[in-house]
Scaffold this active site. Structure first.
Site, PDB file in Angstrom:
ATOM      1  N   ARG A  83      -6.306 -33.846  31.626  1.00  0.00           N
ATOM      2  CA  ARG A  83      -7.259 -34.966  31.648  1.00  0.00           C
ATOM      3  C   ARG A  83      -8.629 -34.526  31.108  1.00  0.00           C
ATOM      4  NH1 ARG A  83      -5.766 -37.061  37.785  1.00  0.00           N
ATOM      5  NH2 ARG A  83      -3.527 -36.669  37.581  1.00  0.00           N
TER       6      ARG A  83
ATOM      7  N   GLU B 211      -4.521 -33.097  27.685  1.00  0.00           N
ATOM      8  CA  GLU B 211      -3.539 -34.030  28.235  1.00  0.00           C
ATOM      9  C   GLU B 211      -4.320 -35.238  28.719  1.00  0.00           C
ATOM     10  OE1 GLU B 211      -1.364 -35.937  31.642  1.00  0.00           O
ATOM     11  OE2 GLU B 211      -3.303 -34.930  31.638  1.00  0.00           O
TER      12      GLU B 211
ATOM     13  N   ASP C 214      -7.104 -27.962  34.997  1.00  0.00           N
ATOM     14  CA  ASP C 214      -8.376 -28.686  35.074  1.00  0.00           C
ATOM     15  C   ASP C 214      -9.533 -27.803  34.619  1.00  0.00           C
ATOM     16  OD1 ASP C 214      -6.986 -30.810  36.266  1.00  0.00           O
ATOM     17  OD2 ASP C 214      -7.364 -30.066  38.298  1.00  0.00           O
TER      18      ASP C 214
END
Length: 240
Positions: free
Chosen positions: A9, A35, A232
């Site tokens: 993300r 992603e 992340d």
């Protein structure tokens, strides 16, 4: 593909997830890919947000499918993360692809079709049409937890990279992946480090593992033959 680091993300550990700020920050870390998650608005726009509802990551409430994009783009998708991100908007897939085609941007883009809870009719065709419009099919991976959606993608496009997404220890993952024409399995560490994960690799199905946020776990997975680590904190892995 060689072994790579994808920003889950975007650089979502340090910026609001699934926003242009998070994607640009991921690019600056030197990550190999990003992603992101796609849903469909009421008026058929491909919007980048993980949840089916806007509640968690914006100042609005309700389902994405009930909003027109002109209303979605007014939502604040940053303040929930920190005050300095106030006013950051939910982007469209079109915006992301336009950004991705700029000079010095060679990121791979893993587009997760969020159609396993809500069946967005026509999503596959819309995503493929946009990919073809930008001419970036060699940089795209399409993934979903919905095998029928991926089967449809494969029927529409024989070459695009497909990743079959699974949760936990799905013992029939290799069989399903092969049946739908997937190129890889996107999984959690528990699967990647199991006999089933090793079987997938042996059958020519690379593993792309989510969401790994410690170097020690990442090293273990890479030693087991994992192709992609999704994290992340791509900056941690790229500094190593």
């Amino acid at each position: 593909m060689s072994r790579m680091i994808f920003a889950h993300r975007g650089l979502s550990g340090r910026y609001p997830e699934n926003t242009m700020a998070a994607f640009e920050a991921a690019l600056q870390t030197g990550a190999h890919g990003i992603e992101l998650d796609v849903q469909l608005s009421k008026d058929g726009q491909l919007v980048i947000i993980h949840d089916e509802e806007v509640n968690r990551t914006t100042d609005g409430t309700g389902y994405i499918r009930d909003f027109k994009y002109e209303d979605i783009k007014q939502l604040d998708a940053g303040s929930w993360f920190n005050k300095s991100s106030y006013g950051i908007a939910i982007p469209t897939l079109d915006e992301v692809f336009e950004w991705a085609t700029k000079q010095n941007n060679h990121l791979m883009i893993n587009v997760e079709l969020k159609n396993d809870v809500i069946r967005y009719e026509g999503m596959e065709e819309k995503v493929l049409a946009l990919i073809n419009r930008y001419g970036i099919s060699d940089r795209i991976i399409l993934s979903s937890f919905n095998p029928e959606s991926l089967r449809k993608i494969r029927m529409l496009d024989s070459d695009i990279q497909i990743g079959y997404l699974i949760l936990g220890m799905q013992k029939n993952a290799v069989t399903v992946a092969e049946n739908i024409g997937a190129n890889a399995i996107h999984c959690e560490a528990v699967f990647a480090l199991s006999e089933y994960g090793q079987k997938a690799i042996e059958r020519g199905l690379p593993l792309r593992v989510y969401t790994i946020n410690t170097l020690s776990e990442g090293e273990k997975l890479l030693a087991a033959g994992t192709e992609v680590i999704m994290t992340d904190y791509p900056d941690l892995f790229m500094q190593k």
